[in-house]
Design a protein around this motif. Structure first.
Motif, mmCIF file in Angstrom:
data_model
loop_
_atom_site.group_PDB
_atom_site.id
_atom_site.type_symbol
_atom_site.label_atom_id
_atom_site.label_comp_id
_atom_site.label_asym_id
_atom_site.label_seq_id
_atom_site.Cartn_x
_atom_site.Cartn_y
_atom_site.Cartn_z
ATOM 1 N N VAL A 10 0.824 -1.223 0.000
ATOM 2 C CA VAL A 10 0.000 0.000 0.000
ATOM 3 C C VAL A 10 0.853 1.266 0.000
ATOM 4 O O VAL A 10 0.350 2.359 0.232
ATOM 5 N N ASN A 11 2.141 1.122 -0.265
ATOM 6 C CA ASN A 11 3.028 2.291 -0.396
ATOM 7 C C ASN A 11 3.058 3.147 0.869
ATOM 8 O O ASN A 11 2.959 4.372 0.806
ATOM 9 N N CYS A 12 3.197 2.515 2.001
ATOM 10 C CA CYS A 12 3.129 3.279 3.259
ATOM 11 C C CYS A 12 4.490 3.801 3.714
ATOM 12 O O CYS A 12 4.570 4.496 4.730
ATOM 13 N N TRP A 13 5.550 3.467 3.007
ATOM 14 C CA TRP A 13 6.866 4.025 3.317
ATOM 15 C C TRP A 13 7.553 3.403 4.537
ATOM 16 O O TRP A 13 8.727 3.694 4.788
ATOM 17 N N ALA A 14 6.877 2.612 5.314
ATOM 18 C CA ALA A 14 7.465 2.201 6.591
ATOM 19 C C ALA A 14 8.790 1.461 6.384
ATOM 20 O O ALA A 14 9.744 1.647 7.141
ATOM 21 N N LEU A 18 14.194 1.813 6.808
ATOM 22 C CA LEU A 18 14.776 0.807 7.694
ATOM 23 C C LEU A 18 15.801 -0.083 6.996
ATOM 24 O O LEU A 18 16.606 -0.739 7.649
ATOM 25 N N VAL A 55 10.143 -6.815 6.588
ATOM 26 C CA VAL A 55 9.153 -7.805 7.026
ATOM 27 C C VAL A 55 8.656 -7.483 8.435
ATOM 28 O O VAL A 55 7.485 -7.654 8.753
ATOM 29 N N ALA A 56 9.567 -6.977 9.259
ATOM 30 C CA ALA A 56 9.215 -6.733 10.666
ATOM 31 C C ALA A 56 8.293 -5.542 10.852
ATOM 32 O O ALA A 56 7.614 -5.447 11.870
ATOM 33 N N ILE A 57 8.238 -4.617 9.880
ATOM 34 C CA ILE A 57 7.357 -3.448 10.055
ATOM 35 C C ILE A 57 6.186 -3.439 9.080
ATOM 36 O O ILE A 57 5.194 -2.742 9.303
ATOM 37 N N CYS A 58 6.268 -4.215 8.003
ATOM 38 C CA CYS A 58 5.203 -4.179 6.990
ATOM 39 C C CYS A 58 3.846 -4.506 7.630
ATOM 40 O O CYS A 58 3.703 -5.504 8.322
ATOM 41 N N PRO A 59 2.828 -3.650 7.407
ATOM 42 C CA PRO A 59 1.514 -3.900 8.024
ATOM 43 C C PRO A 59 0.586 -4.772 7.172
ATOM 44 O O PRO A 59 -0.511 -5.100 7.622
ATOM 45 N N ILE A 60 1.043 -5.131 5.963
ATOM 46 C CA ILE A 60 0.133 -5.834 5.047
ATOM 47 C C ILE A 60 0.540 -7.299 4.920
ATOM 48 O O ILE A 60 1.626 -7.618 4.409
ATOM 49 N N ALA B 63 3.622 6.050 7.105
ATOM 50 C CA ALA B 63 4.143 4.882 7.819
ATOM 51 C C ALA B 63 3.607 4.826 9.238
ATOM 52 O O ALA B 63 3.341 5.843 9.864
ATOM 53 N N TYR B 75 -5.663 2.252 3.666
ATOM 54 C CA TYR B 75 -6.409 3.501 3.678
ATOM 55 C C TYR B 75 -6.520 4.033 2.278
ATOM 56 O O TYR B 75 -5.557 4.414 1.687
#
Lengths: 96, 507
Positions: A10-14, A18, A55-60, B63, B75
């Motif tokens: 979803v292109n959230c940048w998280a 990292l 992998v550790a931060i991806c929410p999807i 993020a 979202y």
């Protein structure tokens, strides 16, 4: 060895800041509709961190897969929603 | 409930200096002048201000470093108004352009917040770059930020440096066992941590961040999501603790959860609280804490007055085509603020006229409506729905998209909540759905005994009356509190307010 981000991203940048190998490219639609991992640079964080950071931060769930295409975060592992419950809810919504 | 985890330190400030005395109905009453000046044009910190001033959120922070069970990270919905939802994520440069365009077009816009759609402090470069540019280019805009708190302690210094005067922390619990039912995981020290351990770390960081902000004199609002059966009783404890630590305002919001949102709570069938449950909890917390009752749970890219969203007027393609002369705009904005501030002062002076102005030091203690207590109340409290604009009874019933709910009693009228509605009459042939929408509106107004509006049609009048809700169009363009009290006194004189509750039970 390298991980891959697939189209459910979803292109959230998280993940991007990292990555210790700077292997992640941001989405640039239309050619790159979602974030991507440069397979030549990705080390799966071996030697840097115990877990691959993206992998550790991806929410999807399912958005990052390994070389065999296996989801690093399988269905239900992040949301806590059992996959069968998810499927039932989707079926119920579709039937409205 | 016994909570050994986090013991609140004794509050250092006493009386009103901590800024959380007084009440929601009259937040400004006991507030020190300096504090009042800091919130009087912030729609989310001052109930008075929200009738006049607007806010906007820029979605620069995609993020997130935690997962909440009421949030879905996919979202992307233009039709949803709820936190975490946005239509387009902006770069800091785009966000600055958008902010200047909105501020030049809407002089009421006094506050720029960064609230997501992820967590602003999980995107520190993007968030602080936006703040840095704006504090240089638009010094007349207040900057604020809303965070889950996980990364808050490490960023407090930088927040203070950017002159961020208002910070909102979402605190849903102070007990890791409760937290484990709300947060499935956090990202912490390069690892994903699950369950109770995750909640314990998050809670610790939130409380530490709160203390650090208060120590620096930054105003802190605490948001809590009311999740029935998960943290409802627990929120009373949360309210008590954050107040003791110096939070300025507590905003308890109802959980929003539908299966189609794809959230854990939505899919698993967790229910949302009713308006009556929400109000009961806010009332219970109010003895301890300044409660916010006018929150509309806006999107992370909302633009406009609370309760409206003008985001469509400011999409990036439209902004690119605008020519902005911000120096000129600032003059118009200053004139607008001055005018409203004079109006507000006059309004406050009228409201407090009978009270002695000679006691500036003593905090004004607002007594709450005695509920079923021994000393006979002069008349029971009545909930009234108001179709309002700019603090006045000013909207036609059929055009109202929301109703403010006031509780009128012998002690005065105070805002206790709001109810969303669909305008059922848009004045053209699209009125076909009118009947259905009207029925829904009447259902939404359950618990209210009066609806105040500027005008109302014959048909809805009859239907409302039949539902036990008295329509009233006689107070058009009057200030809400005055209108509500006039109606309450009429009801009292007519003998309708005997202590025992009437058929319409107060929510």
């Amino acid at each position: 060895m390298a991980l891959e981000i697939i189209e459910s991203c979803v292109n959230c940048w998280a993940c991007l800041p990292l990555c210790p190998s700077r292997a992640i490219h941001e989405a640039r639609p239309p050619q790159f509709p979602h974030f991507l991992i440069d397979a030549d640079k990705c080390t799966e964080c071996v030697g840097d961190f115990a877990d691959p950071q993206c992998v550790a931060i991806c929410p999807i769930e399912g958005a990052i897969v390994d070389e065999l295409g296996v989801a690093m975060n399988p269905p239900g592992s992040l949301t806590g929603i059992p996959p069968e419950r998810w499927a039932a809810a989707q079926a119920e919504i579709a039937a409205r | 409930m016994d909570l050994p985890v986090i013991a609140p330190p004794a509050p250092q400030a006493s009386g009103c200096s901590a800024g959380s005395c007084g009440s929601t109905s009259d937040q400004m009453a006991g507030m020190a002048d300096a504090l009042r000046a800091r919130v009087q044009d912030h729609p989310c910190y001052s109930e008075d201000a929200h009738h006049y001033f607007a806010r906007m959120h820029v979605a620069v922070a995609p993020a997130c470093n935690i997962q909440c069970h009421y949030c879905n990270r996919k979202y992307d919905c233009a039709n949803e108004s709820r936190p975490g939802v946005v239509s387009e994520v902006l770069t800091p440069d785009q966000a600055v352009k958008k902010t200047l365009a909105v501020a030049a077009t809407i002089p009421q816009m006094t506050v720029l917040g960064i609230a997501g759609p992820g967590d602003p402090l999980a995107n520190p470069e993007r968030t602080f770059e936006t703040f840095r540019q704006l504090s240089a280019k638009a010094p007349d805009i207040k900057l604020c930020v809303s965070t889950n708190g996980l990364s808050l302690p490490e960023h407090v210094e930088e927040l203070a440096r950017h002159n961020i005067d208002h910070v909102t922390i979402t605190i849903n619990c102070v007990d890791p066992d409760v937290g484990a039912k709300i947060y499935p995981w956090i990202f912490w020290n390069n690892k994903r941590i699950h369950g109770r351990d995750a909640a314990a770390i998050l809670i610790g960081q939130q409380q530490k961040g709160l203390e650090m902000l208060v120590a620096r004199g930054i105003l802190v609002k605490v948001n809590s999501v009311l999740i029935p059966g998960v943290n409802d009783e627990h929120l009373k404890e949360v309210s008590r603790i954050v107040k003791a630590k110096g939070a300025f305002l507590h905003n308890v919001m109802p959980l929003i959860a539908e299966p189609e949102h794809g959230t854990f709570y939505g899919v698993m069938g967790q229910r949302s609280p009713s308006p009556a449950e929400l109000k009961a909890l806010q009332d219970a917390c109010e003895g301890d804490m300044n409660m916010m009752r006018h929150c509309r749970q806006c999107r992370a890219d909302a633009v406009g007055l609370l309760g409206e969203d003008r985001g469509d007027e400011f999409t990036m393609d439209k902004i690119e085509a605008m020519e902005i002369d911000y120096e000129a705009a600032m003059l118009v904005r200053a004139a607008f603020r001055e005018k409203v501030s004079a109006e507000l002062q006059a309004k406050r002076a009228r409201a407090h006229a009978p009270l002695s102005p000679a006691l500036p030091v003593a905090p004004q203690i607002i007594r709450f409506i005695p509920r079923a207590d021994e000393q006979k109340p002069l008349g029971r409290p009545v909930l009234m729905a108001v179709a309002a604009k700019n603090g006045m009874v000013a909207i036609h019933f059929g055009h109202a998209r929301e109703f403010l709910v006031y509780e009128a009693s012998a002690g005065g009228a105070r805002l206790v909540g709001h109810r969303k509605a669909d305008a059922y009459c848009s004045g053209d042939e699209t009125c076909g759905d009118g009947e259905f929408t009207l029925d829904r509106t009447i259902k939404v107004l359950a618990g209210c005994e009066v609806v105040l509006c500027s005008r109302i049609g014959y048909e809805p009048w009859g239907k409302l009356e039949a539902a036990g809700i008295q329509p009233n169009g006689e107070h058009a363009m009057q200030p809400i509190e005055e209108a509500a009290m006039a109606v309450w006194h009429e009801m009292l004189a007519a003998g309708k307010l005997d202590a025992k509750a009437s058929a319409a039970k107060c929510a």
